[in-house]
Scaffold this motif. Sequence first.
Motif, short mmCIF file in Angstrom:
data_model
loop_
_atom_site.label_atom_id
_atom_site.label_comp_id
_atom_site.label_asym_id
_atom_site.label_seq_id
_atom_site.Cartn_x
_atom_site.Cartn_y
_atom_site.Cartn_z
N HIS A 1 -18.79 -6.40 -4.66
CA HIS A 1 -17.26 -6.99 -5.50
C HIS A 1 -17.76 -7.65 -7.02
O HIS A 1 -18.56 -8.49 -6.79
N GLY A 2 -17.28 -7.16 -8.19
CA GLY A 2 -17.10 -7.73 -9.42
C GLY A 2 -16.39 -8.06 -10.17
O GLY A 2 -15.38 -7.08 -9.40
N PHE A 3 -16.99 -7.81 -11.98
CA PHE A 3 -15.89 -8.21 -12.78
C PHE A 3 -16.38 -6.31 -12.98
O PHE A 3 -16.37 -6.18 -13.77
N ASP A 4 -14.32 -6.61 -12.16
CA ASP A 4 -13.78 -4.43 -12.40
C ASP A 4 -13.24 -4.29 -13.88
O ASP A 4 -11.84 -4.80 -13.21
N ILE A 5 -13.23 -4.06 -15.01
CA ILE A 5 -12.50 -3.27 -15.74
C ILE A 5 -11.80 -2.66 -16.04
O ILE A 5 -12.71 -1.03 -15.02
N SER A 6 -10.77 -2.31 -15.64
CA SER A 6 -10.48 -1.12 -15.30
C SER A 6 -10.55 0.41 -16.64
O SER A 6 -10.05 0.35 -17.27
N GLY A 7 -11.38 0.78 -15.36
CA GLY A 7 -12.06 2.30 -16.59
C GLY A 7 -10.44 3.04 -16.93
O GLY A 7 -10.72 3.96 -17.83
N HIS A 8 -9.27 3.44 -16.06
CA HIS A 8 -8.74 4.13 -15.76
C HIS A 8 -7.61 3.48 -16.93
O HIS A 8 -7.57 4.60 -17.91
N SER A 9 -7.78 2.23 -17.31
CA SER A 9 -6.37 1.79 -18.27
C SER A 9 -7.42 2.53 -19.84
O SER A 9 -6.44 2.42 -20.20
N PHE A 10 -8.44 2.07 -19.95
CA PHE A 10 -9.11 2.49 -21.29
C PHE A 10 -9.04 4.21 -20.76
O PHE A 10 -8.71 3.88 -22.32
N LEU A 11 -9.30 4.43 -20.26
CA LEU A 11 -9.22 6.05 -20.66
C LEU A 11 -7.72 6.77 -20.97
O LEU A 11 -7.54 7.37 -21.98
N GLU B 1 0.96 -0.78 0.00
CA GLU B 1 0.11 0.23 -0.10
C GLU B 1 0.80 0.99 0.17
O GLU B 1 1.74 0.97 0.76
N SER B 2 0.11 2.37 -0.56
CA SER B 2 1.05 3.47 -0.92
C SER B 2 0.14 4.55 -0.97
O SER B 2 -0.67 4.24 -1.53
N TYR B 3 0.96 6.00 -1.29
CA TYR B 3 0.10 7.56 -1.74
C TYR B 3 -0.84 7.01 -3.00
O TYR B 3 -2.23 7.69 -2.88
N LEU B 4 0.26 6.42 -3.95
CA LEU B 4 -0.15 5.70 -5.54
C LEU B 4 -1.45 5.13 -5.70
O LEU B 4 -2.51 5.64 -6.15
N SER B 5 -1.37 4.26 -5.06
CA SER B 5 -2.00 3.27 -4.88
C SER B 5 -3.47 3.81 -3.75
O SER B 5 -5.02 3.40 -4.14
N ASN B 6 -3.98 4.65 -3.70
CA ASN B 6 -5.20 5.17 -2.65
C ASN B 6 -5.96 5.69 -4.14
O ASN B 6 -5.02 6.52 -5.11
N LYS B 7 -7.52 5.64 -4.11
CA LYS B 7 -7.76 5.91 -5.29
C LYS B 7 -7.92 7.43 -4.97
O LYS B 7 -8.44 8.36 -5.68
N ARG B 8 -7.90 7.68 -3.89
CA ARG B 8 -7.66 9.75 -3.17
C ARG B 8 -6.69 10.58 -3.60
O ARG B 8 -6.96 12.05 -3.54
N LEU C 1 -3.39 12.86 -8.01
CA LEU C 1 -3.34 12.45 -9.36
C LEU C 1 -4.51 11.82 -9.91
O LEU C 1 -4.62 12.00 -11.38
N ASN C 2 -4.90 10.83 -9.05
CA ASN C 2 -5.98 10.15 -9.45
C ASN C 2 -7.11 11.04 -9.86
O ASN C 2 -8.05 11.01 -10.75
N VAL C 3 -7.19 11.84 -8.35
CA VAL C 3 -8.56 13.05 -8.58
C VAL C 3 -8.42 14.06 -9.53
O VAL C 3 -9.72 14.09 -10.21
N TYR C 4 -7.43 14.59 -9.70
CA TYR C 4 -7.74 15.78 -11.17
C TYR C 4 -6.76 15.37 -12.39
O TYR C 4 -7.24 16.48 -12.86
N PHE C 5 -6.45 14.15 -12.19
CA PHE C 5 -5.78 14.55 -13.65
C PHE C 5 -6.54 12.58 -14.12
O PHE C 5 -7.14 13.10 -15.59
N VAL C 6 -6.55 11.73 -13.86
CA VAL C 6 -6.87 10.47 -14.34
C VAL C 6 -8.60 10.76 -14.50
O VAL C 6 -9.06 10.05 -15.67
N LYS C 7 -9.44 10.86 -13.47
CA LYS C 7 -11.04 11.02 -13.23
C LYS C 7 -11.03 12.02 -14.22
O LYS C 7 -12.37 12.10 -14.55
N VAL C 8 -10.61 13.06 -14.53
CA VAL C 8 -11.12 13.44 -15.34
C VAL C 8 -10.54 13.54 -16.66
O VAL C 8 -9.84 14.73 -17.54
N ALA C 9 -9.05 12.46 -17.12
CA ALA C 9 -8.41 12.93 -18.33
C ALA C 9 -8.73 13.41 -19.26
O ALA C 9 -8.35 13.70 -20.50
N TRP C 10 -10.62 12.95 -19.92
CA TRP C 10 -10.39 13.42 -21.35
C TRP C 10 -11.61 14.97 -21.24
O TRP C 10 -11.13 15.50 -22.35
#
Length: 199
Positions: A148-158, A46-53, A56-65
């Motif tokens: 818990h379900g089959f989670d396709i990585s939306g981040h990788s796709f985006l 576990e590290s800072y980058l693995s945290n969803k919050r 980079l995740n909140v301000y760049f990946v989630k709004v990459a489009w």
Amino acid sequence: MEHLERCAWVLRGTLVRAAVRRYLPWALVASMLAGSLLKELSPLPESYLSNKRNVLNVYFVKVAWAWTFCLLLPFITLTNYHLTGKAGLVLRRLTTLLVGTAIWYVGTAVFANIEHYTGSCYQSPALEGVRKEHQSKRQCHGEGGFWHGFDISGHSFLLTFCALMIVEEMAVLHEVLNKRLLRASVITEYHRAWFVSPC
């Protein structure tokens, strides 16, 4: 401006080439498969980058489009207008962003539906004690459960989709440089700035 010129020169030398556009999709697929395999065989701590919050995740990946759209819109407009000089052709070229937006929207909706229909709500992260009363991920999380379900990585796709869109739109710079339509002017500086910013 000298730093901007150097960055633009380096990026132009790589992104404009046809070989990059041809092999980039395969390189991205290979890196995703290698990353998935590495994570499966040797989970990272576990590290800072693995945290969803993380930032980079909140301000760049989630709004990459949104970032991609906002940066490519003026780039496509300026570059294509200087190549063709016709507003109608520029508008036609800008429809790629509308198609890209539709692909992004439909893709994320499909991924969310797949996770919803293949998932179940559990009382603990150890997948013990199925909670049948919760029929959606939002309701499950609201009641303190774990979905818990089959989670396709939306981040990788985006991120892959955005990278491919950017590289494809950068291909027009080959024509701009060959025809030397953009001389040392204010427009050239705008092109350099817009060229470096999506990358």
